[in-house]
Design a protein around this motif. Structure first.
Motif, PDB file in Angstrom:
ATOM      1  N   TRP A 163       0.826  -1.171  -0.060  1.00 19.98           N
ATOM      2  CA  TRP A 163      -0.026   0.011   0.035  1.00 19.98           C
ATOM      3  C   TRP A 163       0.855   1.387   0.023  1.00 19.98           C
ATOM      4  O   TRP A 163       1.908   1.328   0.575  1.00 19.98           O
ATOM      5  CB  TRP A 163      -1.050   0.059   1.210  1.00 19.98           C
ATOM      6  CG  TRP A 163      -1.908  -1.074   1.132  1.00 19.98           C
ATOM      7  CD1 TRP A 163      -1.825  -2.364   1.706  1.00 19.98           C
ATOM      8  CD2 TRP A 163      -3.132  -1.116   0.639  1.00 19.98           C
ATOM      9  NE1 TRP A 163      -2.806  -2.998   1.695  1.00 19.98           N
ATOM     10  CE2 TRP A 163      -3.711  -2.385   0.825  1.00 19.98           C
ATOM     11  CE3 TRP A 163      -3.866   0.087   0.015  1.00 19.98           C
ATOM     12  CZ2 TRP A 163      -5.059  -2.524   0.267  1.00 19.98           C
ATOM     13  CZ3 TRP A 163      -5.227  -0.160  -0.413  1.00 19.98           C
ATOM     14  CH2 TRP A 163      -5.878  -1.317  -0.307  1.00 19.98           C
ATOM     15  N   TYR A 164       0.307   2.227  -0.508  1.00 19.16           N
ATOM     16  CA  TYR A 164       0.918   3.620  -0.557  1.00 19.16           C
ATOM     17  C   TYR A 164      -0.097   4.770  -0.253  1.00 19.16           C
ATOM     18  O   TYR A 164      -1.170   4.629  -0.676  1.00 19.16           O
ATOM     19  CB  TYR A 164       1.490   3.737  -2.005  1.00 19.16           C
ATOM     20  CG  TYR A 164       1.958   5.137  -2.311  1.00 19.16           C
ATOM     21  CD1 TYR A 164       3.274   5.603  -2.102  1.00 19.16           C
ATOM     22  CD2 TYR A 164       1.078   6.112  -3.134  1.00 19.16           C
ATOM     23  CE1 TYR A 164       3.642   7.163  -2.270  1.00 19.16           C
ATOM     24  CE2 TYR A 164       1.598   7.403  -3.490  1.00 19.16           C
ATOM     25  CZ  TYR A 164       2.793   7.831  -3.395  1.00 19.16           C
ATOM     26  OH  TYR A 164       3.204   8.981  -3.322  1.00 19.16           O
ATOM     27  N   SER A 165       0.407   5.974   0.499  1.00 14.56           N
ATOM     28  CA  SER A 165      -0.394   7.010   0.570  1.00 14.56           C
ATOM     29  C   SER A 165       0.556   8.207   0.609  1.00 14.56           C
ATOM     30  O   SER A 165       1.648   8.119   1.083  1.00 14.56           O
ATOM     31  CB  SER A 165      -1.241   6.847   1.769  1.00 14.56           C
ATOM     32  OG  SER A 165      -0.505   6.994   2.970  1.00 14.56           O
ATOM     33  N   ARG A 166      -0.106   9.368   0.354  1.00 14.43           N
ATOM     34  CA  ARG A 166       0.537  10.539   0.401  1.00 14.43           C
ATOM     35  C   ARG A 166      -0.267  11.629   1.351  1.00 14.43           C
ATOM     36  O   ARG A 166      -1.442  11.628   1.209  1.00 14.43           O
ATOM     37  CB  ARG A 166       0.593  11.458  -0.962  1.00 14.43           C
ATOM     38  CG  ARG A 166       1.825  10.890  -1.766  1.00 14.43           C
ATOM     39  CD  ARG A 166       1.745  11.787  -3.076  1.00 14.43           C
ATOM     40  NE  ARG A 166       1.682  13.260  -2.997  1.00 14.43           N
ATOM     41  CZ  ARG A 166       2.818  14.000  -3.127  1.00 14.43           C
ATOM     42  NH1 ARG A 166       4.099  13.188  -3.134  1.00 14.43           N
ATOM     43  NH2 ARG A 166       2.800  15.316  -2.796  1.00 14.43           N
TER      44      ARG A 166
ATOM     45  N   TRP B 141      -3.505   3.448  -1.506  1.00 13.11           N
ATOM     46  CA  TRP B 141      -3.664   3.177  -2.785  1.00 13.11           C
ATOM     47  C   TRP B 141      -2.846   1.471  -2.867  1.00 13.11           C
ATOM     48  O   TRP B 141      -1.788   1.489  -2.517  1.00 13.11           O
ATOM     49  CB  TRP B 141      -2.611   3.866  -3.870  1.00 13.11           C
ATOM     50  CG  TRP B 141      -2.992   5.311  -4.186  1.00 13.11           C
ATOM     51  CD1 TRP B 141      -4.218   6.101  -3.330  1.00 13.11           C
ATOM     52  CD2 TRP B 141      -2.389   6.416  -4.988  1.00 13.11           C
ATOM     53  NE1 TRP B 141      -4.170   7.111  -3.934  1.00 13.11           N
ATOM     54  CE2 TRP B 141      -3.395   7.409  -4.921  1.00 13.11           C
ATOM     55  CE3 TRP B 141      -1.751   6.074  -6.093  1.00 13.11           C
ATOM     56  CZ2 TRP B 141      -3.241   8.479  -5.901  1.00 13.11           C
ATOM     57  CZ3 TRP B 141      -1.449   7.199  -6.659  1.00 13.11           C
ATOM     58  CH2 TRP B 141      -2.365   8.296  -6.613  1.00 13.11           C
ATOM     59  N   GLY B 142      -3.563   0.681  -3.255  1.00 16.71           N
ATOM     60  CA  GLY B 142      -3.252  -0.737  -3.323  1.00 16.71           C
ATOM     61  C   GLY B 142      -2.622  -0.801  -4.799  1.00 16.71           C
ATOM     62  O   GLY B 142      -2.464   0.109  -5.382  1.00 16.71           O
ATOM     63  N   SER B 143      -2.040  -1.995  -4.882  1.00 18.73           N
ATOM     64  CA  SER B 143      -1.379  -2.353  -6.313  1.00 18.73           C
ATOM     65  C   SER B 143      -2.028  -1.876  -7.405  1.00 18.73           C
ATOM     66  O   SER B 143      -1.472  -1.567  -8.347  1.00 18.73           O
ATOM     67  CB  SER B 143      -0.855  -3.707  -6.276  1.00 18.73           C
ATOM     68  OG  SER B 143      -1.910  -4.759  -6.005  1.00 18.73           O
TER      69      SER B 143
ATOM     70  N   ARG C  73      -1.922   1.815  -7.788  1.00 19.99           N
ATOM     71  CA  ARG C  73      -0.707   2.251  -8.280  1.00 19.99           C
ATOM     72  C   ARG C  73      -0.384   2.023  -9.619  1.00 19.99           C
ATOM     73  O   ARG C  73       0.149   2.657 -10.381  1.00 19.99           O
ATOM     74  CB  ARG C  73       0.204   1.718  -7.137  1.00 19.99           C
ATOM     75  CG  ARG C  73       0.142   2.531  -5.752  1.00 19.99           C
ATOM     76  CD  ARG C  73       1.349   2.061  -4.982  1.00 19.99           C
ATOM     77  NE  ARG C  73       2.033   0.807  -5.103  1.00 19.99           N
ATOM     78  CZ  ARG C  73       1.610  -0.395  -4.717  1.00 19.99           C
ATOM     79  NH1 ARG C  73       0.511  -0.451  -4.014  1.00 19.99           N
ATOM     80  NH2 ARG C  73       2.211  -1.411  -4.827  1.00 19.99           N
ATOM     81  N   SER C  74      -0.972   0.894 -10.090  1.00 20.63           N
ATOM     82  CA  SER C  74      -0.598   0.340 -11.430  1.00 20.63           C
ATOM     83  C   SER C  74      -1.419   1.214 -12.601  1.00 20.63           C
ATOM     84  O   SER C  74      -0.772   1.632 -13.261  1.00 20.63           O
ATOM     85  CB  SER C  74      -0.911  -1.073 -11.348  1.00 20.63           C
ATOM     86  OG  SER C  74      -0.629  -1.539 -12.857  1.00 20.63           O
ATOM     87  N   ARG C  75      -2.695   1.432 -11.970  1.00 22.86           N
ATOM     88  CA  ARG C  75      -3.418   2.187 -13.060  1.00 22.86           C
ATOM     89  C   ARG C  75      -2.833   3.552 -13.174  1.00 22.86           C
ATOM     90  O   ARG C  75      -2.767   4.304 -14.267  1.00 22.86           O
ATOM     91  CB  ARG C  75      -4.961   2.245 -12.295  1.00 22.86           C
ATOM     92  CG  ARG C  75      -5.951   2.993 -13.298  1.00 22.86           C
ATOM     93  CD  ARG C  75      -7.338   2.802 -12.898  1.00 22.86           C
ATOM     94  NE  ARG C  75      -7.424   2.929 -11.666  1.00 22.86           N
ATOM     95  CZ  ARG C  75      -7.712   4.061 -10.964  1.00 22.86           C
ATOM     96  NH1 ARG C  75      -7.936   5.083 -11.469  1.00 22.86           N
ATOM     97  NH2 ARG C  75      -8.144   4.137  -9.554  1.00 22.86           N
TER      98      ARG C  75
END
Length: 142
Positions: free
Chosen positions: A99-102, A125-127, A130-132
């Motif tokens: 996962w990712y976030s800002r 944001w899951g994979s 992030r990919s999209r």
């Protein structure tokens, strides 16, 4: 100065306090004397808003969204007269997914202890997200 330091050392004190806050974000453990006992958090994410009062409430709010440890690979801290503003990215793994976030946090501090937080998050944001995004947008390297 609410940070309890001279104006010339304000950026250094803000960065020290932000570093301790990042330690909390990465581990979920509260460093001693990081927060006042009645710390208030106003957390805004896409299409939702949450609040907490007190250290236990803040930890519960944090662990509800990010139950495990993670990392803060990039961050920037700007001192303010009453604390700091922290722009940061987080990455973590949960249930086998990365996962990712800002986020952006404005912290009010008194004598080197955070008494209030306003946090604004992009959402997690899951994979797939992030990919999209990677396939749709070219970010400018900085």
């Amino acid at each position: 100065m609410k940070l309890g330091v001279a104006a010339s050392s304000l950026p250094r004190e803000a960065e020290r306090l932000a570093g301790r806050f990042i330690e909390f974000l990465e581990t979920g453990d509260v460093p001693e004397d990081l927060f006042t006992s009645d710390v208030f958090c106003d957390f805004t994410l896409p299409k939702w808003r949450l609040q907490s009062q007190g250290i236990d409430g803040l930890v519960a709010l944090r662990k509800a969204g990010h139950p495990g440890p993670g990392t803060v690979p990039r961050w920037r801290c700007d001192a303010t007269e009453s604390g700091f503003v922290l722009e940061f990215e987080e990455v973590w793994t949960q249930d086998g997914e990365n996962w990712y976030s800002r986020e952006l946090a404005r912290a009010d501090a008194t004598a080197g202890t955070i008494s209030g937080l306003s946090v604004y998050c992009t959402g997690d944001w899951g994979s797939e997200d992030r990919s999209r995004h990677a396939n749709s947008v070219r970010l400018i390297p900085q």
